[in-house]
Enzyme design. Structure first.
Site, PDB file in Angstrom:
ATOM      1  CB  CYS A  31      -0.919  -0.053   1.217  1.00 14.29           C
ATOM      2  SG  CYS A  31      -1.771   1.482   1.588  1.00 14.29           S
ATOM      3  CB  CYS A  34       0.140   2.044   4.049  1.00 10.76           C
ATOM      4  SG  CYS A  34      -1.541   1.454   3.787  1.00 10.76           S
TER       5      CYS A  34
END
Length: 106
Positions: A31, A34
């Site tokens: 991700c 993230c």
């Protein structure tokens, strides 16, 4: 204190039974957003260390808790107080915005 890593096994002790609020960052290695917010969360965890614990949970390695609380998109930050989820923020944001949101919820 820097961020802590929590697992399905340690979640109850580290998050639900914590004496202070815990912000759990649900993330995954693949991700991008993230990874973008990770340094900001590290800084915030040190700046607000006396008020909140910031924990990270890898949803690929831990599927139980994210499944139980219905994590569908990441990054998802959920603030727990007294063992209950009280606020959540979905998606990446600049450090100032993350910190402002967190402080308003504490």
């Amino acid at each position: 204190m820097a961020t802590i890593n929590v697992t399905d096994d340690s979640f109850k002790t580290d998050v639900l039974e914590s004496s202070k609020p815990v912000l759990v960052d649900f993330w995954a290695e693949w991700c991008g957003p993230c990874k973008m917010i990770a340094p900001a969360l590290e800084e915030i965890s040190e700046e607000l260390a006396d008020q909140v614990t910031i924990a990270k949970m890898d949803i690929m390695e831990n599927t139980g808790i994210p499944g139980e609380i219905g994590v569908q998109s990441i990054p998802l930050m959920v603030l727990f107080k007294d063992g209950k989820p009280v606020a959540q923020k979905l998606g990446a944001a600049p450090k100032g915005q993350l910190k402002g949101w967190l402080e308003s919820e504490l």
